[in-house]
Design a protein around this motif. Sequence first.
Motif, PDB file in Angstrom:
ATOM      1  N   PHE A 104       0.825  -1.203   0.000  1.00  0.00           N
ATOM      2  CA  PHE A 104       0.000   0.000   0.000  1.00  0.00           C
ATOM      3  C   PHE A 104       0.863   1.257   0.000  1.00  0.00           C
ATOM      4  O   PHE A 104       0.608   2.220  -0.743  1.00  0.00           O
ATOM      5  N   ILE A 105       1.930   1.242   0.821  1.00  0.00           N
ATOM      6  CA  ILE A 105       2.819   2.407   0.889  1.00  0.00           C
ATOM      7  C   ILE A 105       3.551   2.606  -0.445  1.00  0.00           C
ATOM      8  O   ILE A 105       3.729   3.738  -0.918  1.00  0.00           O
ATOM      9  N   GLU A 106       3.990   1.497  -1.062  1.00  0.00           N
ATOM     10  CA  GLU A 106       4.682   1.600  -2.346  1.00  0.00           C
ATOM     11  C   GLU A 106       3.740   2.135  -3.437  1.00  0.00           C
ATOM     12  O   GLU A 106       4.148   2.978  -4.267  1.00  0.00           O
ATOM     13  N   LYS A 107       2.521   1.692  -3.428  1.00  0.00           N
ATOM     14  CA  LYS A 107       1.542   2.180  -4.410  1.00  0.00           C
ATOM     15  C   LYS A 107       1.264   3.664  -4.210  1.00  0.00           C
ATOM     16  O   LYS A 107       1.174   4.440  -5.180  1.00  0.00           O
ATOM     17  N   ARG A 108       1.124   4.076  -2.964  1.00  0.00           N
ATOM     18  CA  ARG A 108       0.878   5.483  -2.677  1.00  0.00           C
ATOM     19  C   ARG A 108       2.114   6.335  -3.041  1.00  0.00           C
ATOM     20  O   ARG A 108       1.963   7.474  -3.517  1.00  0.00           O
ATOM     21  N   ARG A 109       3.296   5.789  -2.832  1.00  0.00           N
ATOM     22  CA  ARG A 109       4.516   6.532  -3.176  1.00  0.00           C
ATOM     23  C   ARG A 109       4.622   6.764  -4.683  1.00  0.00           C
ATOM     24  O   ARG A 109       4.976   7.859  -5.134  1.00  0.00           O
ATOM     25  N   ARG A 110       4.303   5.745  -5.470  1.00  0.00           N
ATOM     26  CA  ARG A 110       4.319   5.884  -6.925  1.00  0.00           C
ATOM     27  C   ARG A 110       3.279   6.907  -7.400  1.00  0.00           C
ATOM     28  O   ARG A 110       3.556   7.697  -8.315  1.00  0.00           O
ATOM     29  N   LYS A 111       2.138   6.882  -6.773  1.00  0.00           N
ATOM     30  CA  LYS A 111       1.088   7.828  -7.147  1.00  0.00           C
ATOM     31  C   LYS A 111       1.509   9.261  -6.860  1.00  0.00           C
ATOM     32  O   LYS A 111       1.320  10.169  -7.684  1.00  0.00           O
ATOM     33  N   ASN A 112       2.106   9.488  -5.703  1.00  0.00           N
ATOM     34  CA  ASN A 112       2.558  10.839  -5.353  1.00  0.00           C
ATOM     35  C   ASN A 112       3.726  11.278  -6.236  1.00  0.00           C
ATOM     36  O   ASN A 112       3.829  12.457  -6.605  1.00  0.00           O
ATOM     37  N   ALA A 113       4.594  10.342  -6.590  1.00  0.00           N
ATOM     38  CA  ALA A 113       5.722  10.671  -7.462  1.00  0.00           C
ATOM     39  C   ALA A 113       5.230  11.064  -8.854  1.00  0.00           C
ATOM     40  O   ALA A 113       5.783  11.973  -9.492  1.00  0.00           O
ATOM     41  N   ALA A 114       4.191  10.384  -9.347  1.00  0.00           N
ATOM     42  CA  ALA A 114       3.628  10.732 -10.658  1.00  0.00           C
ATOM     43  C   ALA A 114       3.006  12.124 -10.627  1.00  0.00           C
ATOM     44  O   ALA A 114       3.107  12.892 -11.594  1.00  0.00           O
ATOM     45  N   LYS A 115       2.388  12.481  -9.519  1.00  0.00           N
ATOM     46  CA  LYS A 115       1.814  13.827  -9.388  1.00  0.00           C
ATOM     47  C   LYS A 115       2.914  14.886  -9.379  1.00  0.00           C
ATOM     48  O   LYS A 115       2.797  15.925 -10.031  1.00  0.00           O
ATOM     49  N   ASP A 116       3.991  14.606  -8.626  1.00  0.00           N
ATOM     50  CA  ASP A 116       5.084  15.577  -8.549  1.00  0.00           C
ATOM     51  C   ASP A 116       5.814  15.696  -9.883  1.00  0.00           C
ATOM     52  O   ASP A 116       6.319  16.769 -10.231  1.00  0.00           O
ATOM     53  N   HIS A 117       5.882  14.595 -10.630  1.00  0.00           N
ATOM     54  CA  HIS A 117       6.617  14.600 -11.890  1.00  0.00           C
ATOM     55  C   HIS A 117       5.956  15.512 -12.932  1.00  0.00           C
ATOM     56  O   HIS A 117       6.641  16.063 -13.803  1.00  0.00           O
ATOM     57  N   ARG A 118       4.664  15.683 -12.834  1.00  0.00           N
ATOM     58  CA  ARG A 118       3.963  16.533 -13.798  1.00  0.00           C
ATOM     59  C   ARG A 118       4.333  18.006 -13.639  1.00  0.00           C
ATOM     60  O   ARG A 118       4.298  18.772 -14.601  1.00  0.00           O
ATOM     61  N   TYR A 119       4.675  18.413 -12.425  1.00  0.00           N
ATOM     62  CA  TYR A 119       4.967  19.817 -12.161  1.00  0.00           C
ATOM     63  C   TYR A 119       6.465  20.139 -12.176  1.00  0.00           C
ATOM     64  O   TYR A 119       6.856  21.287 -11.960  1.00  0.00           O
ATOM     65  N   MET A 120       7.312  19.129 -12.415  1.00  0.00           N
ATOM     66  CA  MET A 120       8.757  19.372 -12.445  1.00  0.00           C
ATOM     67  C   MET A 120       9.170  19.929 -13.808  1.00  0.00           C
ATOM     68  O   MET A 120       8.697  19.448 -14.849  1.00  0.00           O
TER      69      MET A 120
END
Length: 246
Positions: A218-234
């Motif tokens: 669950f933590i790994e899935k949530r981490r990937r989701k948050n990383a994808a969100k951050d990647h859009r704004y980089m």
Amino acid sequence: MKKPGNEFGMSSKTHDVESEELSSSEEDESEIERELAEVTFEDLQKAKSNGSLTVFKKPDQEKKGGRANKNRPTEVSCKKPVSRFREVVQVPKKVVRDPRFESLCGNLDVEGFRKRYDFLFKNNLPAEKEELKKQLKKSNDPKVIDQLKERISWIEKQTKFESTKQTDAAILAEHKKKEREAAKQGKRPFYLKKSEIRKQRLTEKYNKLKASGKLESFIEKRRRKNAAKDHRYMPYRRSANSEQQS
């Protein structure tokens, strides 16, 4: 012998007198017509039945509402225009009632309502979701596939939202039970805020995932989701070719 001048003078005078009489008679006729126009039809009928054609003009006075006799219909002036839309048949007015704010419908029992319709979220919607997934695998039409995906997404949102509401209701019910026991002992009651309910819900979810062994995934899935969100704004780094062209 009579002088011709006198004859022309006399004829002109008589012509003037005749013209004055004609004008006065025309004025009298017009005055009579105006008087007759203001006389009611009832008075004219009475004058004809009595044999007397003389009708006296009534003095001008304000007409009062009502009737002279209760058996007579009310006289209405014909000079007033009739409204185009008349209420011929009186239709009963529709009263819109909202059962949420009507005392006639009683008070809403949230817990009872949730228990009575709990089968929709536990049985019907999950079964419908499985059936839609089967149809999604068999279908080749893009429009049908989009419709099935939208319906599946809606079912997932409904079930997730209902499970969250049930968890919050259980936390609040447990807190109220504890506060009632504390109030019996003379303590002041403490009311939970929405933020506190959310914290307790997340704590319970964490404990369940830890007990079932699914916490790491669950933590790994949530981490990937948050990383994808951050990647859009980089911001992207410019390539060497683009820097040389500029």
